[in-house]
Design a protein around this motif. Structure first.
Motif, PDB file in Angstrom:
ATOM      1  N   ALA A   8      -4.128   1.217  -2.533  1.00 45.97           N
ATOM      2  CA  ALA A   8      -3.590   0.068  -3.246  1.00 45.97           C
ATOM      3  C   ALA A   8      -2.827   0.479  -4.499  1.00 45.97           C
ATOM      4  O   ALA A   8      -2.152  -0.339  -5.122  1.00 45.97           O
ATOM      5  N   SER A   9      -2.943   1.728  -4.885  1.00 45.58           N
ATOM      6  CA  SER A   9      -2.273   2.230  -6.077  1.00 45.58           C
ATOM      7  C   SER A   9      -1.285   3.320  -5.697  1.00 45.58           C
ATOM      8  O   SER A   9      -1.476   4.022  -4.712  1.00 45.58           O
ATOM      9  N   ASP A  10      -0.241   3.471  -6.514  1.00 47.29           N
ATOM     10  CA  ASP A  10       0.744   4.524  -6.286  1.00 47.29           C
ATOM     11  C   ASP A  10       0.352   5.857  -6.910  1.00 47.29           C
ATOM     12  O   ASP A  10       1.083   6.837  -6.791  1.00 47.29           O
ATOM     13  N   ALA A  43      -2.540  12.360  -4.225  1.00 48.04           N
ATOM     14  CA  ALA A  43      -2.941  13.611  -3.595  1.00 48.04           C
ATOM     15  C   ALA A  43      -4.455  13.725  -3.431  1.00 48.04           C
ATOM     16  O   ALA A  43      -4.940  14.750  -2.965  1.00 48.04           O
ATOM     17  N   TYR A  44      -5.173  12.672  -3.810  1.00 49.73           N
ATOM     18  CA  TYR A  44      -6.626  12.727  -3.775  1.00 49.73           C
ATOM     19  C   TYR A  44      -7.168  11.657  -2.836  1.00 49.73           C
ATOM     20  O   TYR A  44      -6.777  10.498  -2.902  1.00 49.73           O
ATOM     21  N   SER A  45      -8.092  12.047  -1.999  1.00 50.74           N
ATOM     22  CA  SER A  45      -8.590  11.139  -0.973  1.00 50.74           C
ATOM     23  C   SER A  45      -9.302   9.928  -1.570  1.00 50.74           C
ATOM     24  O   SER A  45      -9.314   8.862  -0.958  1.00 50.74           O
ATOM     25  N   TYR A  46      -9.865  10.056  -2.774  1.00 59.98           N
ATOM     26  CA  TYR A  46     -10.610   8.932  -3.348  1.00 59.98           C
ATOM     27  C   TYR A  46      -9.708   7.753  -3.711  1.00 59.98           C
ATOM     28  O   TYR A  46     -10.171   6.641  -3.924  1.00 59.98           O
ATOM     29  N   THR A  47      -8.393   7.992  -3.763  1.00 59.93           N
ATOM     30  CA  THR A  47      -7.454   6.907  -4.054  1.00 59.93           C
ATOM     31  C   THR A  47      -7.314   5.945  -2.880  1.00 59.93           C
ATOM     32  O   THR A  47      -6.935   4.796  -3.046  1.00 59.93           O
ATOM     33  N   TYR A  48      -7.612   6.433  -1.689  1.00 61.76           N
ATOM     34  CA  TYR A  48      -7.340   5.683  -0.462  1.00 61.76           C
ATOM     35  C   TYR A  48      -8.549   4.880   0.001  1.00 61.76           C
ATOM     36  O   TYR A  48      -9.646   5.416   0.147  1.00 61.76           O
ATOM     37  N   ALA A  49      -8.300   3.592   0.267  1.00 63.13           N
ATOM     38  CA  ALA A  49      -9.398   2.713   0.681  1.00 63.13           C
ATOM     39  C   ALA A  49      -9.514   2.591   2.196  1.00 63.13           C
ATOM     40  O   ALA A  49     -10.578   2.266   2.706  1.00 63.13           O
ATOM     41  N   TYR A  90       0.817  -1.204   0.000  1.00 67.76           N
ATOM     42  CA  TYR A  90       0.000   0.000   0.000  1.00 67.76           C
ATOM     43  C   TYR A  90       0.857   1.262   0.000  1.00 67.76           C
ATOM     44  O   TYR A  90       1.818   1.376   0.775  1.00 67.76           O
ATOM     45  N   ALA A  91       0.469   2.185  -0.834  1.00 67.83           N
ATOM     46  CA  ALA A  91       0.993   3.537  -0.709  1.00 67.83           C
ATOM     47  C   ALA A  91       0.322   4.161   0.506  1.00 67.83           C
ATOM     48  O   ALA A  91      -0.811   3.808   0.856  1.00 67.83           O
ATOM     49  N   MET A  92       1.026   5.075   1.147  1.00 69.67           N
ATOM     50  CA  MET A  92       0.509   5.680   2.372  1.00 69.67           C
ATOM     51  C   MET A  92       0.465   7.186   2.239  1.00 69.67           C
ATOM     52  O   MET A  92       1.377   7.803   1.651  1.00 69.67           O
ATOM     53  N   ALA A 103       2.433  12.060   0.852  1.00 65.68           N
ATOM     54  CA  ALA A 103       2.241  10.657   0.514  1.00 65.68           C
ATOM     55  C   ALA A 103       3.563  10.026   0.127  1.00 65.68           C
ATOM     56  O   ALA A 103       4.502  10.718  -0.295  1.00 65.68           O
ATOM     57  N   VAL A 104       3.627   8.717   0.271  1.00 66.89           N
ATOM     58  CA  VAL A 104       4.817   7.957  -0.116  1.00 66.89           C
ATOM     59  C   VAL A 104       4.343   6.705  -0.845  1.00 66.89           C
ATOM     60  O   VAL A 104       3.359   6.076  -0.451  1.00 66.89           O
TER      61      VAL A 104
END
Length: 122
Positions: free
Chosen positions: A98-100, A104-110, A30-32, A48-49
């Motif tokens: 789950a994606s790199d 910068a967008y919150s919708y990327t994060y599960a 996971y990217a964080m 983010a990293v």
């Protein structure tokens, strides 16, 4: 599950490090990211990293002052905050994606942690 910690009260110009520990053995997949939400404001991206830690991204407002890092062996991501300003006061949330990209967008994060409060006094 993500558990953020390390928030507190600090004077302007000071430093603080917040941490986010993840449970499970898939942390490196996971990217964080770190986001923050100040009272009465929208949640905003901070840093983010990527999954392997090769790349980082920062909001313009924190560039040069904040550093994100991760320790995959400890399943933990850190946010070192230096030269803190009163406008950095917010609840800081860690999140896993789950994606790199795009980070910068919150919708990327599960997955999201519960948040830790950082208060900077002027």
């Amino acid at each position: 599950q993500l558990q953020a910690s390390g928030g507190g009260l600090v004077q302007a110009g000071g430093s603080l490090r917040v941490s986010c520990a993840a449970s499970g053995r898939t942390f490196s997949r996971y990217a964080m990211g770190w986001f923050r939400q100040a009272p009465g404001k929208e949640r905003e991206f901070v840093a983010a990293v990527t999954r392997r830690g090769a790349s980082t991204d920062y909001a313009d407002s924190v560039k040069g002052r904040f550093t994100i890092s991760r320790d995959n062996a400890k399943s933990t991501v850190y946010l070192q905050m230096n030269s803190l300003k009163s406008e950095d006061t917010a609840v800081y949330y860690c999140a896993a994606a789950a994606s790199d990209w795009p980070l910068a967008y919150s919708y990327t994060y599960a997955y999201w942690g519960q948040g830790t409060l950082v208060t900077v006094s002027s």
